[in-house]
Design a protein around this motif. Sequence first.
Motif, PDB file in Angstrom:
ATOM      1  N   PRO A  22      39.200  16.005  88.929  1.00 11.38           N
ATOM      2  CA  PRO A  22      39.989  17.053  89.591  1.00 11.38           C
ATOM      3  C   PRO A  22      40.609  18.017  88.590  1.00 11.38           C
ATOM      4  O   PRO A  22      40.812  19.171  88.895  1.00 11.38           O
ATOM      5  CB  PRO A  22      41.065  16.286  90.353  1.00 11.38           C
ATOM      6  N   GLY A  23      40.870  17.548  87.399  1.00 15.27           N
ATOM      7  CA  GLY A  23      41.466  18.435  86.408  1.00 15.27           C
ATOM      8  C   GLY A  23      40.445  19.232  85.632  1.00 15.27           C
ATOM      9  O   GLY A  23      40.785  19.917  84.670  1.00 15.27           O
ATOM     10  N   ALA A  24      39.164  19.180  86.042  1.00 15.96           N
ATOM     11  CA  ALA A  24      38.106  19.846  85.276  1.00 15.96           C
ATOM     12  C   ALA A  24      38.413  21.326  85.120  1.00 15.96           C
ATOM     13  O   ALA A  24      38.790  21.990  86.075  1.00 15.96           O
ATOM     14  CB  ALA A  24      36.764  19.643  85.952  1.00 15.96           C
ATOM     15  N   GLY A  25      38.267  21.819  83.920  1.00 17.44           N
ATOM     16  CA  GLY A  25      38.544  23.238  83.663  1.00 17.44           C
ATOM     17  C   GLY A  25      37.695  23.735  82.528  1.00 17.44           C
ATOM     18  O   GLY A  25      36.587  23.231  82.310  1.00 17.44           O
ATOM     19  N   ALA A  26      38.228  24.724  81.816  1.00 18.99           N
ATOM     20  CA  ALA A  26      37.461  25.402  80.782  1.00 18.99           C
ATOM     21  C   ALA A  26      36.890  24.429  79.747  1.00 18.99           C
ATOM     22  O   ALA A  26      37.538  23.452  79.380  1.00 18.99           O
ATOM     23  CB  ALA A  26      38.347  26.429  80.092  1.00 18.99           C
ATOM     24  N   VAL A  27      35.669  24.702  79.345  1.00 25.98           N
ATOM     25  CA  VAL A  27      35.011  23.896  78.308  1.00 25.98           C
ATOM     26  C   VAL A  27      34.561  24.830  77.188  1.00 25.98           C
ATOM     27  O   VAL A  27      34.469  26.046  77.385  1.00 25.98           O
ATOM     28  CB  VAL A  27      33.781  23.148  78.873  1.00 25.98           C
ATOM     29  N   ASP A  28      34.265  24.270  76.038  1.00 26.87           N
ATOM     30  CA  ASP A  28      33.811  25.123  74.942  1.00 26.87           C
ATOM     31  C   ASP A  28      32.408  25.648  75.235  1.00 26.87           C
ATOM     32  O   ASP A  28      31.662  25.038  76.011  1.00 26.87           O
ATOM     33  CB  ASP A  28      33.826  24.344  73.616  1.00 26.87           C
ATOM     34  N   ILE A  29      32.055  26.778  74.635  1.00 27.10           N
ATOM     35  CA  ILE A  29      30.687  27.292  74.781  1.00 27.10           C
ATOM     36  C   ILE A  29      30.048  27.454  73.397  1.00 27.10           C
ATOM     37  O   ILE A  29      29.226  28.321  73.175  1.00 27.10           O
ATOM     38  CB  ILE A  29      30.621  28.613  75.589  1.00 27.10           C
ATOM     39  N   ASP A  30      30.453  26.590  72.492  1.00 31.30           N
ATOM     40  CA  ASP A  30      29.941  26.688  71.130  1.00 31.30           C
ATOM     41  C   ASP A  30      29.021  25.546  70.727  1.00 31.30           C
ATOM     42  O   ASP A  30      28.175  25.727  69.867  1.00 31.30           O
ATOM     43  CB  ASP A  30      31.113  26.712  70.126  1.00 31.30           C
ATOM     44  N   ARG A  31      29.195  24.403  71.356  1.00 26.40           N
ATOM     45  CA  ARG A  31      28.505  23.229  70.839  1.00 26.40           C
ATOM     46  C   ARG A  31      27.528  22.611  71.831  1.00 26.40           C
ATOM     47  O   ARG A  31      27.747  22.631  73.036  1.00 26.40           O
ATOM     48  CB  ARG A  31      29.535  22.170  70.428  1.00 26.40           C
ATOM     49  N   ALA A  32      26.460  22.071  71.264  1.00 25.80           N
ATOM     50  CA  ALA A  32      25.531  21.278  72.060  1.00 25.80           C
ATOM     51  C   ALA A  32      26.188  19.918  72.341  1.00 25.80           C
ATOM     52  O   ALA A  32      27.144  19.540  71.670  1.00 25.80           O
ATOM     53  CB  ALA A  32      24.227  21.091  71.304  1.00 25.80           C
TER      54      ALA A  32
END
Lengths: 334, 272
Positions: free
Chosen positions: A192-202
Amino acid sequence: MNETLTKVRITTYREALREALREALQRDERVFLMGEDVGRYGGTYAVSKGLLEEFGEARIRDTPLSESAFVGAGIGAALNGMLPIVEVMTCNFSLLALDQIVNNAATIRHMSGGQFSIPLVIRMATGAGRQLAAQHSHSFEGWYAHIPGIRIVTPATLEDARGMLWTALMDPDPVIMFENALLYNLEGELAPGAGAVDIDRAAVRRAGSDLTLVTYGGSLGKTLQSAERLAAEGVSAEVIDLRTLRPLDMPTVLASLGKTHRMVIIDEGWKSGSLAAEIMARVMEEAFFELDAPVARVCSAEVPIPYPKHLEDAAIPQVGTIVDAALRTVNRHV
Amino acid sequence: MPALQPEDAILATYREHGHALVRGIPAEAIMAEMYGKYEGCSHGRGGSMHIFDSRTRFYGGSAIVGGGLPLAVGFALADKLKHRPRVTACFFGEGAVAEGEFHESLNLASLWQVPALFLCENNLYAMGTALERSEADTDLCEKARSYRIAARSVDGMDVMAVMEATAQAAAEVRAGGGPQFIEFRTYRFRAHSMFDPELYRSKAEVEQWKKRCPIRAFTTRLQVEGLLDEARLAAIEADVAAEITRAVAFAEAATWEPVENLTRDVYTARAA
């Protein structure tokens, strides 16, 4: 913590994307969404369903079938203080906006000596598997990843569908988000707390020791199934989800190769000049002596994606072809 | 340009040097840009065809004919959404009218009633192709009107006519009257580029147009009306010559961007 807040819930990739859009629209008044049929129709893939009613016509903007004009308008609005999200119905149609993406979005920062930023997100559906034939089914992620100046992200999980959009919007440079159309109905658990994630790493989606399977987007699910099948045959496969195709996170890929020494790349693009080819080339340049076997690829057949299901299935990577390629790479003849 | 405010945005073509100068970008920075020097307004990255200047809200300098029009719609849309009384001025040549982006953009601008001012410099030739050899209908205003955009055509060789038409149109656009289109009927005296042998037009035609040189005509008009005497004219010409000399000297003395910077600003640098 309240139990309802910590409990995971079942949702879909489509709903996760919609939640991300809603959050972005709520968080920042500079955000608006435009594209063909994003409003009254509710989005071609129903991603933006209900947003028009919630946010109004000024911020959920239906456009004419003018890809070049509305993608370019997104670039202009981003240069002029907004945070636009532009939806292009499929990546095949995005070719009508290629001038704006390649000649403007990708160049203006560098060409102006760093004076201007373009905080724009372009979302587009990609991929085959729905019997829509050659003008709706291609995968151009690899093509776009050829171009310096734009970032390419390929959410393949619910977490990334939920979390990549906000990070991409906060990035000062243009980001293209490829959503494999087969993923929209993907169902799973999301915190439920899922939010922004990085967009730099595999990301390593499955740990293994015998070989590395590198993939992204719509092929991740098939690759994980393949790893499952390989495990049954006694082969331990590590699965890497690239997540971002430009810039490529090679350290994660090479770290895995350093462990397994064997690699198969699964890429729904055509083999010639593909993203898979780029990764192979970099492995040659940067880690040749780590290899115990030639790097193999499972790509789409070099044909326009055909309409009949049996031919379409034969044209794109499948669990069977991935498993075969993996077994060959670990010297198990099939 | 006098019709525009500092907060307005300008999008221009690859022949944008005049627009840039009048907008207030220093001649030194423009000349250095044309030399490709680091002190140029785009750090020499864009060169002659890509003059950018954030201070004056000058957004290039585009060498894709018609490629600036979609951006202009977006600029104007942002102003509309933010309720800012601004105008986006978008310059292009008549060659752009043949591009799909012209039609897509005019339709979208009109549909959304955004404050964009489309300024078409019709110099009769898209490189070497005459307008009547590329357009089935050479009435450019009719094309704009077909998208329900108010359009007017003015003599681009008449400084006062250009000023009046632009001031009026800009005021109407700023007041929320929707986008407008102006065609300036003008001519290019010089070749398209250094590589153009000008096989497509006669010397006589060029000479005929040169007689209508807007600078000379405006000067004569001011003299006839007693607003400009010889001494003042000589002073202006000396000022211009000095400005050019200064700009060239500045550009000559300017430096080259270090090669180590080559990949800088492809992306915004990430905070560590």
